[in-house]
Motif scaffolding. Structure first.
Motif, short mmCIF file in Angstrom:
data_model
loop_
_atom_site.label_atom_id
_atom_site.label_comp_id
_atom_site.label_asym_id
_atom_site.label_seq_id
_atom_site.Cartn_x
_atom_site.Cartn_y
_atom_site.Cartn_z
N PRO A 1 1.07 -1.23 0.43
CA PRO A 1 0.18 0.08 -0.15
C PRO A 1 1.04 1.05 0.15
O PRO A 1 1.64 1.49 0.99
CB PRO A 1 -0.87 -0.03 1.28
CG PRO A 1 0.11 -0.69 2.23
CD PRO A 1 0.32 -1.62 1.12
N PHE A 2 0.45 2.63 -0.63
CA PHE A 2 0.50 3.47 -0.63
C PHE A 2 0.18 3.97 0.13
O PHE A 2 -1.36 3.91 0.83
CB PHE A 2 0.82 3.97 -1.97
CG PHE A 2 1.45 3.86 -3.00
CD1 PHE A 2 2.45 3.48 -3.65
CD2 PHE A 2 0.57 2.93 -3.94
CE1 PHE A 2 2.94 3.35 -4.60
CE2 PHE A 2 1.58 1.90 -5.00
CZ PHE A 2 2.93 1.99 -5.23
N SER A 3 0.83 5.51 1.00
CA SER A 3 0.36 5.93 1.59
C SER A 3 0.40 7.51 1.79
O SER A 3 1.38 8.18 1.85
CB SER A 3 0.37 5.39 3.43
OG SER A 3 -0.38 6.33 4.27
N MET A 4 -1.25 8.41 1.86
CA MET A 4 -0.77 9.88 1.72
C MET A 4 -1.11 11.29 3.17
O MET A 4 -2.55 10.72 3.37
CB MET A 4 -1.66 10.33 0.56
CG MET A 4 -1.84 11.89 0.40
SD MET A 4 -3.20 12.27 -1.12
CE MET A 4 -4.65 12.30 0.34
N PRO A 5 -0.43 10.97 3.51
CA PRO A 5 -0.97 12.05 4.80
C PRO A 5 -1.66 13.19 4.54
O PRO A 5 -2.32 13.97 3.06
CB PRO A 5 -0.14 12.44 5.33
CG PRO A 5 0.93 12.80 4.11
CD PRO A 5 0.86 11.73 3.53
N LEU A 6 -3.24 13.04 5.91
CA LEU A 6 -4.68 13.80 4.58
C LEU A 6 -3.82 15.10 6.10
O LEU A 6 -5.30 14.42 7.32
CB LEU A 6 -5.83 13.73 4.13
CG LEU A 6 -6.33 14.31 3.81
CD1 LEU A 6 -6.42 15.20 2.63
CD2 LEU A 6 -7.89 13.54 3.51
N ARG A 7 -4.88 16.31 6.42
CA ARG A 7 -5.46 17.03 7.23
C ARG A 7 -6.84 17.24 6.82
O ARG A 7 -6.64 18.05 5.54
CB ARG A 7 -4.11 18.28 7.78
CG ARG A 7 -4.68 18.62 9.31
CD ARG A 7 -3.31 19.64 9.47
NE ARG A 7 -3.83 20.09 10.53
CZ ARG A 7 -3.25 21.56 11.25
NH1 ARG A 7 -2.23 21.49 10.69
NH2 ARG A 7 -4.11 22.04 12.09
N VAL A 8 -7.53 17.14 8.27
CA VAL A 8 -9.31 17.63 7.54
C VAL A 8 -9.17 19.31 7.21
O VAL A 8 -8.96 19.87 8.31
CB VAL A 8 -9.66 17.36 8.25
CG1 VAL A 8 -11.64 17.66 7.84
CG2 VAL A 8 -10.17 15.81 7.99
N ARG A 9 -9.39 19.62 6.56
CA ARG A 9 -9.80 21.54 6.37
C ARG A 9 -11.10 21.34 6.57
O ARG A 9 -12.10 21.08 6.35
CB ARG A 9 -9.72 21.99 5.27
CG ARG A 9 -8.10 21.86 4.92
CD ARG A 9 -7.76 21.74 3.11
NE ARG A 9 -8.88 20.61 2.80
CZ ARG A 9 -8.97 21.78 0.95
NH1 ARG A 9 -8.14 23.11 0.68
NH2 ARG A 9 -9.99 21.04 0.06
N TYR A 10 -11.34 22.69 7.46
CA TYR A 10 -13.11 23.79 7.73
C TYR A 10 -13.58 22.86 6.73
O TYR A 10 -15.08 23.22 6.80
CB TYR A 10 -12.72 25.05 8.17
CG TYR A 10 -13.93 25.27 8.52
CD1 TYR A 10 -14.12 24.60 10.47
CD2 TYR A 10 -14.71 26.26 8.14
CE1 TYR A 10 -15.77 25.60 11.10
CE2 TYR A 10 -15.92 26.59 8.66
CZ TYR A 10 -16.64 26.37 9.99
OH TYR A 10 -17.06 26.47 10.69
N VAL A 11 -13.10 23.93 5.39
CA VAL A 11 -14.17 23.87 4.64
C VAL A 11 -14.77 22.67 3.74
O VAL A 11 -15.88 22.47 3.39
CB VAL A 11 -13.45 24.48 3.22
CG1 VAL A 11 -12.79 23.92 3.06
CG2 VAL A 11 -14.33 25.34 2.24
N GLU A 12 -13.94 21.68 4.22
CA GLU A 12 -14.37 20.31 4.60
C GLU A 12 -15.75 19.50 5.48
O GLU A 12 -16.40 18.58 4.55
CB GLU A 12 -13.72 18.87 4.04
CG GLU A 12 -12.48 19.35 2.84
CD GLU A 12 -10.81 18.64 3.20
OE1 GLU A 12 -10.31 17.74 2.20
OE2 GLU A 12 -10.92 19.00 4.19
#
Length: 142
Positions: A12-23
């Motif tokens: 598996p490849f992995s991508m970090p993500l931080r949830v933005r308020y606009v989402e």
């Protein structure tokens, strides 16, 4: 959703993500359509790692179009959550490529997605078999 299989895979490849308020929606949860955006972002990252970039593929006359997407929600994501999107790319079919995605916060799976892309000519967008040079970089074919 994504299930184990004896088919060779990449990742598996992995991508970090931080949830933005606009989402987030009025309920304080990530609006459902954003999960597919995140899956697309993670798929692009995996393609970059496998092939050196999406632009290189298109410049060589090949493009990928989405044929199917199946998304299952397990738990909500919220503003400022730190997530990981895990991508597993399976051995290609004649013209199709299946990828499985897991979106997680720590050990909690928030969503799972299965996506199928089809190989097409980058100019005409007509379905075509995977070119040998591209197939050689995909799991189970090299």
């Amino acid at each position: 959703m994504p299930e184990s299989s004896s088919t060779p895979t990449a990742g598996p490849f992995s991508m970090p993500l931080r949830v933005r308020y606009v989402e987030c929606d009025m309920q304080g949860r990530v609006y459902n359509a954003h999960y597919l955006t995140w899956v697309d972002m993670a798929h692009t990252e995996a393609i970059d790692e496998l092939f050196g970039g999406y632009r290189e593929i298109v410049a060589a006359g090949v493009d990928l179009v989405v044929a199917a997407a199946d998304l299952q929600f397990r738990a909500p994501a919220h503003f400022d959550d730190r997530l990981q999107v895990h991508t597993t790319i399976h051995a290609p079919g004649h013209t199709s490529l299946r990828s499985d995605f897991t979106i997680a916060r720590d050990e909690t799976v928030l969503a799972e997605c299965r996506m199928v892309h089809v190989c097409v000519d980058a100019t005409t967008y007509e379905k075509q078999p995977w070119p040998a040079w591209l197939r050689a970089k995909l799991p189970g074919t090299g």
